[in-house]
Scaffold this active site. Sequence first.
Site, mmCIF file in Angstrom:
data_model
loop_
_atom_site.group_PDB
_atom_site.id
_atom_site.type_symbol
_atom_site.label_atom_id
_atom_site.label_comp_id
_atom_site.label_asym_id
_atom_site.label_seq_id
_atom_site.Cartn_x
_atom_site.Cartn_y
_atom_site.Cartn_z
ATOM 1 C CG ASP A 77 96.036 54.288 109.810
ATOM 2 O OD1 ASP A 77 97.033 53.563 109.936
ATOM 3 O OD2 ASP A 77 95.463 54.823 110.783
ATOM 4 C CG ASN A 78 98.775 56.358 109.708
ATOM 5 O OD1 ASN A 78 98.890 55.518 108.816
ATOM 6 N ND2 ASN A 78 98.886 56.038 110.987
ATOM 7 C CD GLU B 193 99.821 52.532 114.018
ATOM 8 O OE1 GLU B 193 98.795 53.236 114.032
ATOM 9 O OE2 GLU B 193 100.581 52.497 113.053
ATOM 10 C CE LYS C 41 101.137 56.714 106.674
ATOM 11 N NZ LYS C 41 100.246 55.556 106.366
ATOM 12 C CG ASP D 111 97.858 51.950 106.723
ATOM 13 O OD1 ASP D 111 97.946 50.834 107.281
ATOM 14 O OD2 ASP D 111 98.304 53.005 107.237
HETATM 15 C C1 LIG Z 1 103.744 53.549 104.399
HETATM 16 C C2 LIG Z 1 103.664 52.532 105.480
HETATM 17 C C3 LIG Z 1 102.926 51.263 105.139
HETATM 18 C C4 LIG Z 1 103.401 50.472 103.972
HETATM 19 O O1 LIG Z 1 103.084 51.096 102.747
HETATM 20 C C5 LIG Z 1 104.047 50.708 101.765
HETATM 21 N N1 LIG Z 1 103.974 51.695 100.688
HETATM 22 C C6 LIG Z 1 104.329 52.986 100.761
HETATM 23 N N2 LIG Z 1 104.056 53.620 99.603
HETATM 24 C C7 LIG Z 1 103.529 52.701 98.778
HETATM 25 C C8 LIG Z 1 103.042 52.765 97.439
HETATM 26 N N3 LIG Z 1 103.061 53.909 96.747
HETATM 27 N N4 LIG Z 1 102.527 51.634 96.878
HETATM 28 C C9 LIG Z 1 102.493 50.491 97.606
HETATM 29 N N5 LIG Z 1 102.934 50.377 98.879
HETATM 30 C C10 LIG Z 1 103.456 51.467 99.451
HETATM 31 C C11 LIG Z 1 105.334 50.659 102.545
HETATM 32 O O2 LIG Z 1 106.244 49.803 101.916
HETATM 33 C C12 LIG Z 1 104.883 50.105 103.896
HETATM 34 O O3 LIG Z 1 104.949 48.698 103.912
HETATM 35 N N6 LIG Z 1 103.008 53.125 106.670
HETATM 36 C C13 LIG Z 1 103.637 54.027 107.423
HETATM 37 O O4 LIG Z 1 104.706 54.515 107.085
HETATM 38 C C14 LIG Z 1 103.075 54.313 108.776
HETATM 39 C C15 LIG Z 1 103.876 54.972 109.719
HETATM 40 C C16 LIG Z 1 103.432 55.206 111.023
HETATM 41 C C17 LIG Z 1 104.299 55.906 112.004
HETATM 42 C C18 LIG Z 1 103.742 56.744 112.970
HETATM 43 C C19 LIG Z 1 104.555 57.395 113.906
HETATM 44 C C20 LIG Z 1 105.930 57.206 113.869
HETATM 45 F F1 LIG Z 1 106.696 57.792 114.789
HETATM 46 C C21 LIG Z 1 106.496 56.372 112.899
HETATM 47 C C22 LIG Z 1 105.680 55.717 111.963
HETATM 48 C C23 LIG Z 1 102.150 54.783 111.418
HETATM 49 C C24 LIG Z 1 101.335 54.136 110.476
HETATM 50 O O5 LIG Z 1 100.095 53.705 110.826
HETATM 51 C C25 LIG Z 1 101.766 53.915 109.168
HETATM 52 O O6 LIG Z 1 100.886 53.338 108.291
HETATM 53 MG MG LIG Z 2 98.924 53.297 109.137
#
Ligand SMILES: C[C@H](C[C@H]1O[C@@H](n2cnc3c(N)ncnc32)[C@H](O)[C@@H]1O)NC(=O)c1cc(-c2ccc(F)cc2)cc(O)c1O
Ligand SMILES: [Mg+2]
Length: 214
Positions: free
Chosen positions: A169-170, A199, A144, A141
């Site tokens: 997810d996604n 969501e 992407k 999650d």
């Molecule tokens: C990426 C994020 C979730 C988190 O992941 C952490 N992260 C990242 N890369 C790494 C790594 N390589 N290692 C550790 N942590 C890491 C980050 O800091 C965020 O806190 N999730 C999303 O961007 C996300 C976006 C949407 C979304 C959908 C429609 C829209 F119009 C706008 C946004 C829906 C979702 O359901 C998501 O899940």
């Molecule tokens: Mg997600």
Amino acid sequence: TQTTRPQRMLAAVQKNATRGDPRSVVKAIDQFCRQKEWAMNVGDEKGCILDSVVTEVNPATVLELGTYCGYSTVRIASLLPSNAKLITLEFNPDYAAIARQVIAWAGLEDKVQLVEGASGDWIPKMKEKFGIETFDLVFLDHWKDRYLPDTKLMEECGLLRKGSILLADNVICPGTPDYLEYIRNSPRYKSQYFKSHLEYTKVEDGLEKSVFLG
Ligand SMILES: C[C@H](C[C@H]1O[C@@H](n2cnc3c(N)ncnc32)[C@H](O)[C@@H]1O)NC(=O)c1cc(-c2ccc(F)cc2)cc(O)c1O
Ligand SMILES: [Mg+2]
């Protein structure tokens, strides 16, 4: 000074949820996101699919990539058997700080190890740092475009065993086209798509569940 959305989400949990009651924490976040401010939690609709997969797999070891504020961390950890372990990776320190407090409010600190850092750096260290042999379940999650490289990295690091489950997810919105292409065409996986919605919206999204065949 201005608060951040994660800070407002945490405040909603502390105001509306009961300490030590994970389901009330999940409910408080979903209410906040439906009534006040959208946030990128897996949410209640896809969350039910997540719950059913966790219950079916009954994992002893879980890896979550992308903690954000800890919503799915709490959903998963609340369903785990007592000796089970969930490791969740989050590289944004502000999000990690909020997630720690959300997980603590749910009373799940003993089941969850939140690691601040990037998945690409930590996946190769799982065995030496946490004594993990393989993961029974991985919830993807995070960014992407990291789903595919991190899946290949987990394969290379021997973190998947015959029967390990990947739940992503996604896969439609925002979308993970290279991951879907790989996982659906690889002879090493058996995949299944669970159609749902992004969501708190009516936009199509879904979860891809894949079994590693070894
Ligand atoms: C990426 C994020 C979730 C988190 O992941 C952490 N992260 C990242 N890369 C790494 C790594 N390589 N290692 C550790 N942590 C890491 C980050 O800091 C965020 O806190 N999730 C999303 O961007 C996300 C976006 C949407 C979304 C959908 C429609 C829209 F119009 C706008 C946004 C829906 C979702 O359901 C998501 O899940
Ligand atoms: Mg997600």
